[in-house]
Design an enzyme around this catalytic site. Structure first.
Site, PDB file in Angstrom:
ATOM      1  N   SER A 102      40.355  28.478  40.676  1.00  0.00           N
ATOM      2  CA  SER A 102      41.412  29.270  41.301  1.00  0.00           C
ATOM      3  C   SER A 102      42.577  28.343  41.687  1.00  0.00           C
ATOM      4  O   SER A 102      43.033  27.556  40.864  1.00  0.00           O
ATOM      5  CB  SER A 102      40.846  30.033  42.504  1.00  0.00           C
ATOM      6  OG  SER A 102      41.751  31.016  42.946  1.00  0.00           O
ATOM      7  N   ASP A 232      38.750  38.765  34.823  1.00  0.00           N
ATOM      8  CA  ASP A 232      39.359  38.201  36.039  1.00  0.00           C
ATOM      9  C   ASP A 232      40.475  39.132  36.520  1.00  0.00           C
ATOM     10  O   ASP A 232      41.457  39.345  35.810  1.00  0.00           O
ATOM     11  CB  ASP A 232      39.927  36.814  35.736  1.00  0.00           C
ATOM     12  CG  ASP A 232      40.351  36.056  36.984  1.00  0.00           C
ATOM     13  OD1 ASP A 232      40.797  36.693  37.960  1.00  0.00           O
ATOM     14  OD2 ASP A 232      40.256  34.819  36.984  1.00  0.00           O
ATOM     15  N   HIS A 260      36.543  36.501  38.696  1.00  0.00           N
ATOM     16  CA  HIS A 260      37.236  35.326  39.220  1.00  0.00           C
ATOM     17  C   HIS A 260      36.259  34.459  39.996  1.00  0.00           C
ATOM     18  O   HIS A 260      35.614  34.923  40.936  1.00  0.00           O
ATOM     19  CB  HIS A 260      38.369  35.791  40.141  1.00  0.00           C
ATOM     20  CG  HIS A 260      39.254  34.696  40.630  1.00  0.00           C
ATOM     21  ND1 HIS A 260      40.296  34.189  39.879  1.00  0.00           N
ATOM     22  CD2 HIS A 260      39.266  34.006  41.795  1.00  0.00           C
ATOM     23  CE1 HIS A 260      40.919  33.249  40.571  1.00  0.00           C
ATOM     24  NE2 HIS A 260      40.304  33.110  41.733  1.00  0.00           N
TER      25      HIS A 260
END
Length: 284
Positions: A102, A232, A260
């Site tokens: 991320s 995602d 994610h």
């Protein structure tokens, strides 16, 4: 495994290592608003058992690292990139394989751009480019945006924060796989209970970027592996494709139906890919 506090330029950070110090080092960089616990211990041990010296750490305002007043962090995103250098220095490591997820993947890109001598290779998971590029990127999903705009949480109450973070994790999971609420709730609870002040994690949402890197992603010269879930919701798959196109000779590993983050269902695949990717440096 050993957890200890380090001091980098007057900033106290909590770090933990797994494996043999003589093995190739792998630095794990978590995303914003999350402590090192989100690099789960089982995942770290799998990497260590594969012959890697693994380091994870708490960002500022997460876990047991230094905590600032909520709403007044007093540091920038660039400082979080610098903290990664400080963690390597504290461990006496000149350069490491850097794995970021991320926003941690964005920090990893900036680390490779601003401190190329400290990075042996990059693994970028569930992330987007940290500097501007030419390709237009897809927006977050409608479900993600709806949650972000309507979710309510009382940051003064741990129970409310836990419910919010579990619900957020469910959205991030992408909806195409079973969601293990029991495991996620346990992780979130431990993360909230371990923090000096769990409300301070919101400081990551208001950080100025600091001095921007002037170099394009095409100037990254280290071997790069991009790992991205096809479901995602925050950074749809096109973000991973763009990274793989813009970073020279980068490889793209698609995780079918993954959302994610680093899902336990993908640990074997991700760990295997990291071990193979980081072994290339040894062969060279």
């Amino acid at each position: 495994m050993s957890e200890w506090m380090i001091d980098t330029d007057g900033v106290e950070l909590c770090t933990e290592s797994f494996g043999d110090r003589s093995d190739p080092p792998v630095l794990l960089v978590m995303g914003t608003g999350a402590s090192m616990l989100w690099w789960e211990e089982g995942f770290c041990r799998m990497l260590a058992e594969g012959g890697r010296f693994v380091i994870r750490y708490d960002h500022r305002d997460t876990g047991r690292s230094v905590t600032y007043e909520p709403g007044r962090p007093g540091y920038t995103g660039a400082d979080l990139v610098g903290d990664a250098v400080g963690v390597l220095d504290a461990h006496g490591i000149p350069a490491a394989h850097v794995v970021g997820v991320s926003a941690g993947g964005g920090f990893a890109q900036l680390l490779a751009l601003d401190h190329p001598d400290r990075v042996l290779s990059l693994v970028l998971i569930s992330t987007s480019r940290a500097v501007a590029g030419d390709r237009e990127l897809p927006p977050p999903t409608e479900e993600f945006m709806r949650f972000a705009s309507t979710a309510e949480v009382d940051w003064s109450q741990a129970a409310s924060v836990i419910e919010y973070l579990v619900a957020y994790s469910r959205v991030l999971a992408g909806g195409r796989r079973p969601f293990d609420e029991t495991a996620v709730r346990d992780l979130v609870r431990r993360d909230v209970e371990r923090a000096h002040d769990f409300a301070a994690m919101r400081n990551h949402d208001v950080l100025p970027d600091g001095e921007p890197s002037r170099e394009p992603l095409s100037s990254i010269s280290v071997p790069t592996l991009v790992i991205h879930g096809t479901a995602d919701p925050m950074f749809p798959f096109g973000h991973g494709e763009a990274l793989a196109e813009e970073i020279p000779a980068a490889e793209l590993l698609a995780l079918k139906d993954a959302g994610h983050g680093v899902d336990r269902a993908d640990w074997e695949t991700i760990v295997g890919a990291i071990l193979t990717h980081t072994a290339a440096d040894e062969r060279a």
